[in-house]
Scaffold this motif. Sequence first.
Motif, PDB file in Angstrom:
ATOM      1  N   ARG A 368       0.826  -1.137  -0.097  1.00  0.00           N
ATOM      2  CA  ARG A 368       0.256  -0.120   0.254  1.00  0.00           C
ATOM      3  C   ARG A 368       0.816   1.269  -0.040  1.00  0.00           C
ATOM      4  NH1 ARG A 368      -5.526  -0.455   1.682  1.00  0.00           N
ATOM      5  NH2 ARG A 368      -6.015  -2.497   2.535  1.00  0.00           N
ATOM      6  N   SER A 370       1.253   5.033   1.503  1.00  0.00           N
ATOM      7  CA  SER A 370       0.945   5.908   2.351  1.00  0.00           C
ATOM      8  C   SER A 370       0.547   7.345   1.960  1.00  0.00           C
ATOM      9  CB  SER A 370       1.602   5.755   3.517  1.00  0.00           C
ATOM     10  OG  SER A 370       2.907   6.191   3.278  1.00  0.00           O
ATOM     11  N   ASP A 371      -0.021   8.191   2.649  1.00  0.00           N
ATOM     12  CA  ASP A 371      -0.192   9.739   2.245  1.00  0.00           C
ATOM     13  C   ASP A 371       1.132  10.443   1.932  1.00  0.00           C
ATOM     14  OD1 ASP A 371      -2.914   9.449   2.016  1.00  0.00           O
ATOM     15  OD2 ASP A 371      -3.403  10.017   4.069  1.00  0.00           O
ATOM     16  N   THR A 376       4.360   0.583   2.003  1.00  0.00           N
ATOM     17  CA  THR A 376       4.756  -0.391   2.810  1.00  0.00           C
ATOM     18  C   THR A 376       4.062  -1.911   2.486  1.00  0.00           C
ATOM     19  OG1 THR A 376       2.224  -0.170   3.921  1.00  0.00           O
ATOM     20  CG2 THR A 376       4.118   0.940   4.899  1.00  0.00           C
TER      21      THR A 376
END
Length: 704
Positions: A368, A370-371, A376
């Motif tokens: 994924r 992240s912002d 990750t």
Amino acid sequence: MRNFALLAAGALSLAAVATVAQGVEDPYIWLEEIEGTRALDQVKAWNKSTEELLAQDPKLASYQSRARAILDDEQQIATPDRIMGDLVANLWRDAKNPRGIWRVSPLAAYRAGKPAWRTIIDVDALGKSEKQSWVWHGADCLAPAYTRCLVSLSPGGTDADVVREFDLSSGKFVDGGFVVPESKNTAAWVDADTLLLVGDFGPDSLTASGYGRIAKLWKRGTPLSAATTVLEGTKTDVSVSPFARQDGDRRWTFLTRGKTFWTSDVSLLTKDGKVVKTPLPEDASFEDIIDGRLIAKLQSPLTVGGTTLPEGAIVAYGLADIEAGRSVAPELVMAPTKTQAIEEVAASENILWVKALDDVSGKLFALRRSDDGRWTQAATALPDNSTVRLLETAGKSDTAFAIVEGMLTPPTLYAVTASGTPAKVQSLPAKFDAATMTVEQKFATSKDGTRIPYFLVRKKGVSGAVPSLIHAYGGFRAAQTPGYLTGQPYRAGPLGMFWVEEGNAYVLANIRGGGEYGPEWHKSVLRENRQKSFDDLHAVAEDLIRTGVSAKGKIGISGRSNGGVLVGAALTQRPDLYSAVISGSPLHDMKRYSKLLAGASWVGEYGDPDVAGDWAFMSKYSPYQQLKPGVKYPAVFFYSSTKDDRVHPGHARKMAARLNEYGNRFYFHEYLEGGHSVGADHAEDAHRAALLMAYLKRELGGKK
């Protein structure tokens, strides 16, 4: 029966001697005439001799019937060929439908293990009604509605096919819809009324490899001749091909210009019809799109802003910047460890799924972003020490479908969710008694000191040296992972199962040239370094002897396609080490391979025989040229297809003829349909498995 092949070809041998005396370099070039009367007569004679000889095995019929039952068993895993919104598509083949039925089920029912199938196209019935020997080549349905599809059908199983527009709602081909004539074509939806197409637009539209080099936009309702050119490759390119990916509400369309087999330019077709080259390195591979980012795998280290991204790593590029012509740097998504190789990548709506090998054992990761731009990763809880195949992803539910299997463990289909929790969708029952067998991973040491892994399967309690069959490939980044014995070796059905059940040893060798340990495992044996892959095979065979598993006189080898180069070189280099050789759909004449069918596309892998410097190293291993009179070679079993339009059937034919000329035995089975995969249906696959088993028994453990 030593001269059974000679009995079928005595006139050929005499003609060869006369031709050589006249100074002709290749006396068997007439065998390259694929459908030539003289060539096919010779093929039929060789086929007949082989069939008659191996029919003497009292278990031949039982091998064939058992293989057919396994292949036709309706307890197959209905793999998701495509997931189309809330539908799963699957091509199903069994005894009643040897060419297959293309069908769909609601995704929810499929995931629950209770699919509700609806037949869309019955390929056998379609072929019968249209008086064509259709072989399914897939369907591409336009997202997000998935009602209009491009259906590809091949006459007889060749790489060339016909593309026809199909309406999923009505279950019919579209009257007046898109139809692409037979060729080695590729087509992609741009929108509901536009195709991006590469095909045969005339003699000057093809590359030297026989693939299309011109990409055109074709509008609905206009003749194909009115399609507008958007990109042209050169004659020396391998091919040009279009593809498209759906990312949320946006459809992204691309073109790949393959400059060599291993290098290409990937370009984006913008909304206004412009072609913008992406910043992908020419040896990188496009993988998928997620959240407006192009995902690619590096094949070489890439230095950006003082930071070096390693080879084999997954990286991402912003598509909006590419489309706007702005400079864009890649961001690191995942880097493999020293023992890992990233093999497969697929995106669902929010997760990038990555299948990797770790010491040739499959692993599946969910990634994924992240912002803050960091990626990750989390490993999923799939069984260890297995082969994992990432099949398809379901977008909105963020589900990945993967098959997990081992040499003694039948395949199981899992649905893996965003949490990383796998759920069994379908497991196949055992086809043999695995409790009587053992499997272990071992390592041999090659000539240059490299550790070469291999998997060894034997019956429990077997002592002393036993006949052993080694299967290997060694090329084109294709890793050889340990699958269930009913499908080992590749394209030989349950041969491995038969072989081990009768007390013999089966070996899958992970020699260099594949992708088992990432790009370098492949690159280390390209072109002038090809001998290393042959040395790896010899090392595995010698390790079997050293450890007492087998002995000289008891070792057979198997390879197909590129593996034909491998076993052909092994045959000529170490006739003392091998006593049986299975050569399927092989490359053998490396002097002429680049002039035969798709051969020119593989120059990046092997070299160009028309370049003196390249032929200098290729000639040292080219199987056809390395055969020598006065040498006793093991009796080779050649299998191939007349309809193979990728690897020319002349390779196997000429190799057989040369062996025959020099007084050596061989077996030969050329199937008249099926393409490069040889078998067009399960009947032929089962027949081939039985013939190969009878052959191995004769040459490694039975009466000569």
